[in-house]
Scaffold this motif. Structure first.
Motif, PDB file in Angstrom:
ATOM      1  N   CYS A   1      31.831   8.341  50.310  1.00 30.61           N
ATOM      2  CA  CYS A   1      31.209   7.072  49.903  1.00 30.61           C
ATOM      3  C   CYS A   1      31.799   6.591  48.584  1.00 30.61           C
ATOM      4  N   ARG A   2      31.966   7.501  47.639  1.00 31.18           N
ATOM      5  CA  ARG A   2      32.534   7.133  46.343  1.00 31.18           C
ATOM      6  C   ARG A   2      33.941   6.559  46.511  1.00 31.18           C
ATOM      7  N   ILE A   3      34.748   7.186  47.366  1.00 29.39           N
ATOM      8  CA  ILE A   3      36.110   6.714  47.605  1.00 29.39           C
ATOM      9  C   ILE A   3      36.097   5.287  48.162  1.00 29.39           C
ATOM     10  N   LEU A   4      35.113   4.996  49.009  1.00 25.23           N
ATOM     11  CA  LEU A   4      35.000   3.656  49.607  1.00 25.23           C
ATOM     12  C   LEU A   4      34.207   2.684  48.737  1.00 25.23           C
ATOM     13  N   HIS A   5      33.847   3.117  47.531  1.00 28.12           N
ATOM     14  CA  HIS A   5      33.091   2.299  46.576  1.00 28.12           C
ATOM     15  C   HIS A   5      31.722   1.904  47.141  1.00 28.12           C
TER      16      HIS A   5
ATOM     17  N   THR B   1      44.743   4.557  49.537  1.00 26.86           N
ATOM     18  CA  THR B   1      46.157   4.851  49.778  1.00 26.86           C
ATOM     19  C   THR B   1      46.514   6.304  49.504  1.00 26.86           C
ATOM     20  N   ASP B   2      45.664   7.018  48.799  1.00 28.43           N
ATOM     21  CA  ASP B   2      45.915   8.421  48.541  1.00 28.43           C
ATOM     22  C   ASP B   2      45.703   9.210  49.835  1.00 28.43           C
ATOM     23  N   GLU B   3      46.690   9.976  50.242  1.00 27.97           N
ATOM     24  CA  GLU B   3      46.638  10.666  51.532  1.00 27.97           C
ATOM     25  C   GLU B   3      45.474  11.650  51.634  1.00 27.97           C
ATOM     26  N   ALA B   4      45.218  12.399  50.571  1.00 26.02           N
ATOM     27  CA  ALA B   4      44.117  13.366  50.590  1.00 26.02           C
ATOM     28  C   ALA B   4      42.765  12.661  50.719  1.00 26.02           C
ATOM     29  N   GLN B   5      42.601  11.558  49.995  1.00 26.52           N
ATOM     30  CA  GLN B   5      41.348  10.798  50.085  1.00 26.52           C
ATOM     31  C   GLN B   5      41.203  10.165  51.464  1.00 26.52           C
TER      32      GLN B   5
ATOM     33  N   VAL C   1      38.058  10.938  53.950  1.00 28.66           N
ATOM     34  CA  VAL C   1      37.179   9.889  54.478  1.00 28.66           C
ATOM     35  C   VAL C   1      37.205   9.899  56.008  1.00 28.66           C
ATOM     36  N   ALA C   2      38.386  10.019  56.596  1.00 26.83           N
ATOM     37  CA  ALA C   2      38.493  10.014  58.059  1.00 26.83           C
ATOM     38  C   ALA C   2      37.723  11.188  58.666  1.00 26.83           C
TER      39      ALA C   2
END
Length: 104
Positions: free
Chosen positions: A25-29, A64-68, A72-73
């Motif tokens: 959730c944080r990554i997706l704001h 765009t960060d591959e790990a993030q 998320v996926a």
């Protein structure tokens, strides 16, 4: 998805059972503690979980960060599976309620 009848139920279970849910959730704001955001969170994670990384890439091009992106996926996929399990539980509860009303 303004009216999300089961959002509270989904969010409580996701925060307990879906690994890395708060981080995704944080990554997706998005804020999983904000009830106003719950319908959007449910919609986003369900669509990503159901349709895969293409939906993630199109809906959230800023990731765009591959790990993030992978986190998320994977989290969205587990969220989607949790939603399907929760629907089974909801249907079972609804059937039990109908049966109880019919037997009165």
């Amino acid at each position: 998805m303004e009216n999300c009848k089961y959002c509270r139920r989904y969010m409580e279970r996701a925060r307990r059972e879906v690994e890395n849910f708060d981080e995704a959730c944080r990554i997706l704001h998005m804020n999983p503690k904000s009830e106003q955001e719950w319908p959007n969170i449910v919609k986003a994670f369900t669509m990503i979980g159901q349709f895969g990384t293409i939906r993630l890439a199109r809906a959230f091009p800023e990731v765009t960060d591959e790990a993030q992106f992978h986190l998320v996926a994977q989290t969205a996929l587990h969220f989607y599976w949790m939603i399907l399990e929760e629907w089974d539980a909801i249907l079972a509860e609804t059937a039990a309620e109908r049966e109880a009303k019919a037997s009165r």
